[in-house]
Design a protein around this motif. Structure first.
Motif, short mmCIF file in Angstrom:
data_model
loop_
_atom_site.label_atom_id
_atom_site.label_comp_id
_atom_site.label_asym_id
_atom_site.label_seq_id
_atom_site.Cartn_x
_atom_site.Cartn_y
_atom_site.Cartn_z
N LYS A 1 3.20 1.89 -2.29
CA LYS A 1 3.75 2.03 -3.65
C LYS A 1 3.77 3.49 -4.12
O LYS A 1 4.80 4.00 -4.55
N HIS A 2 2.62 4.15 -4.03
CA HIS A 2 2.52 5.51 -4.57
C HIS A 2 3.34 6.50 -3.75
O HIS A 2 3.93 7.44 -4.30
N PHE B 1 -6.79 7.33 -0.80
CA PHE B 1 -5.57 7.60 -0.04
C PHE B 1 -5.94 7.94 1.40
O PHE B 1 -6.93 8.63 1.65
N HIS C 1 -6.03 -2.54 2.88
CA HIS C 1 -5.29 -3.05 1.71
C HIS C 1 -5.21 -4.57 1.74
O HIS C 1 -5.24 -5.22 0.70
N GLU D 1 0.81 -1.21 0.00
CA GLU D 1 0.00 0.00 0.00
C GLU D 1 0.84 1.27 0.00
O GLU D 1 0.31 2.38 -0.08
N TYR E 1 -4.38 3.25 -0.45
CA TYR E 1 -2.94 3.40 -0.38
C TYR E 1 -2.58 4.48 0.64
O TYR E 1 -3.36 5.40 0.88
#
Length: 580
Positions: free
Chosen positions: A274-275, A452, A463, A272, A470
């Motif tokens: 990643k971004h 988010f 997640h 979660e 995320y």
């Protein structure tokens, strides 16, 4: 007294930073591909460019790299983080969504192209090992160059763009077996080839399993523990630790550090975070790419062009011809018209940046003669420089074919490839109770969304349930860009903190003036501020709670359900109108 330099290669580091500081904004201003710009700059200031004249003109030594060893150590970091970023772009979700093109078209392209190119390399007198390496590595295309061209042409969201992206994903995955193959070939033939392959395969499987266990038991909980502080420097430290730590593990297992960095990216791509990791490394992305490609340019001896003035351009044309033909045929079988298929083939017909890593390792381990490696790096470099022009020719050829065949069934099939606009997903900023309700309502209606949330514990829980939630603060525009916010149907703000919501509305409206923004406010005063900041529609939480309570009171005093609903709706509209 002996003077010691405080930092090794300080002059080279300062010169590189000065060059990148000038080059990056210039390349962006004139819309020149960064890969090509850094390759050209490295060739110009490297030991085979202006560095050749430092003996006659000593002053040039202050502005050139006469010795490539000065940037070799830094370039290693560039290689690692290039591989890490490639791994971070991949995910099981993407692979599964595009599985037909990734594992079908991508595998066919790499296998057929590698067989044809490898056969030609062998016929030109190269040993079998060198021919195998060249076949596989030249079958790969440049992810960096192709993605930038597709973004500039706005074709990434089209069927052809998705097919090309899928083939690039498979090529990125092909990096893993290629690195393993390099490890096997580098050990020579003192042992049986079969036993070497088996041993390397067992090491690779063991390393990957260890990385998986560490990722599950150490890395993800570590990110969870430190993410509560919400500090970018902590994320940067954890990202560096993960990348270099896993790279060190693969090196200890006798494998490539680049493989470890690639696997680290793959591992984090499934979390979660990643971004948030993408946003954290974004400021360094251009710098690291510049470091890698500039060091590659420094290794290219342009004098080799004079030694093969005919063979070199013919080799570049041959590479484009083979790969364009193979990719165009695969795309045609996949349902594209000939025009679109040829356009896709010309776009992916160049050599890839991974060639420089593999050929460099092959030369260092004496698997490949240095003249052969120099020639191949020149071929790939020239193919990268030629890509924008060749891709433009592919677009013109596709347009001509479609015009000339517009009345035929084939032409009609080509016209049908123009993508129909699809309903974009919504972005939910803040995934507490209100955000979860919005997400559940959207999912129930088949509307895709991504959310988010800054509570790491909540994100981890949701997640794990498979929800697209995320970690991250959606008020950061860098984070929104990672999920292509410009394509979103709407952005919904359900943040608890009034100041954060106001800041988010201002930033989003400034960056995306046309996207609807629906926001939750603390009270009516906060709602007015959000509306003035650019929110499309605002709902104060105190308003809805007060209206619902009023409805219950009115019904309890004997008013009919229909009459109550009418009165409540009129009051809701009046108050919302006042806010507007």
């Amino acid at each position: 007294m002996e003077v010691h330099q405080a930092l090794p290669y300080l002059r080279e580091t300062l010169l590189f930073l000065a060059l990148t500081g000038v080059l990056i904004p210039l390349l962006q201003r004139f819309r020149i591909n960064q890969v090509l710009g850094f390759l050209a700059a490295g060739t110009l200031v490297g030991p085979f460019g202006l560095g050749l004249w430092t003996q006659e003109m000593p002053a040039l030594a202050n502005f050139t790299f006469p010795d490539r060893s000065g940037v070799a150590a830094l370039a290693e970091f560039g290689v690692l983080f290039l591989m890490f970023m490639i791994g971070l772009e991949l995910s099981a979700e993407r692979l599964w969504a595009l599985r037909r093109w990734v594992f079908g078209a991508g595998t066919a392209q790499v296998a057929i192209s590698a067989a044809l190119i490898g056969l030609l390399a062998w016929l030109f007198g190269n040993p079998v090992e060198v021919a195998v390496i060249l076949g596989v590595v030249l079958a790969l295309s440049s992810t960096a160059v192709v993605m930038q061209l597709m973004n500039e042409q706005r074709t990434l969201g089209t069927p052809l763009g998705r097919a090309g992206f899928s083939i690039l994903m498979l090529q990125d995955l092909a990096v893993v077996p290629l690195l393993i193959l390099m490890g096997v070939l580098a050990k020579g033939s003192s042992e049986g080839v079969a036993s070497l392959v088996l041993l390397t395969l067992l090491k690779s499987v063991g390393a990957i399993l260890l990385i998986y266990l560490l990722g599950r038991r150490v890395i993800r909980p570590m990110f969870h523990a430190f993410a509560r502080q919400r500090q970018p420097d902590v994320f940067m430290a954890l990202t560096l630790l993960s990348t270099l730590g896993i790279a060190a593990l693969t090196e200890m297992a006798g494998l490539s550090m680049a493989l470890g960095a690639f696997l680290a990216g793959l591992l984090l791509a499934e979390t979660e975070f990643k971004h948030e990791v993408e946003v954290t490394i974004e400021p360094f992305k251009g710098l690291l790419m510049g470091l890698f490609f500039m060091s590659v340019g420094m290794a290219i001896d342009v004098r080799e062009i004079m030694k093969a003035p005919l063979l070199l351009p013919l080799s570049v044309l041959g590479l484009f011809a083979i790969k364009t033909a193979v990719i165009a045929l695969i795309l045609r079988i996949g349902g594209f018209g000939w025009g679109r298929a040829i356009e896709g083939g010309t776009l992916l017909g160049q050599g890839g940046e991974f060639t420089f890593i593999v050929v460099g390792q092959a030369i260092a381990t004496q698997l490949m003669p240095e003249p052969t490696g120099q020639f191949i790096m020149l071929v790939v470099s020239l193919s990268l420089f030629a890509t924008p022009m060749v891709a433009k020719a592919g677009v013109l050829l596709r347009a001509w074919l479609e015009r000339s065949a517009s009345s035929s069934p084939e032409g009609m099939a080509g016209a049908a490839e123009v993508p129909q606009p699809a309903a974009g997903r919504i972005i939910i900023a803040g995934y507490g109770r209100v955000g979860q309700l919005v997400g559940q309502m959207a999912a129930a209606q088949g509307i895709p969304y991504v959310a988010f949330e800054t509570d790491a514990r909540l994100v981890g829980k949701l997640h794990a349930l498979g929800l697209p939630v995320y970690f991250g603060d959606a008020a950061r525009l860098e984070l929104l860009r990672t999920v292509k916010a410009e394509e979103a149907a709407a952005i919904v703000l359900t943040m608890d903190h009034p100041a954060s919501a106001l800041h988010a509305v201002k930033a989003i409206r400034r960056e995306y003036p046309r996207i609807p923004i629906y926001a939750r406010s603390r009270d009516e005063k906060h709602a007015v501020a959000l509306r003035h900041a650019g929110a499309t529609q605002v709902i104060p939480e105190t308003l809805e709670a007060g209206l619902q309570l009023s409805a219950l009171v009115l019904q309890g005093l004997g008013m009919s359900e229909g009459g109550t609903a009418h009165v409540i709706q009129l009051e809701r509209e009046r108050r919302i109108q006042e806010i507007s």
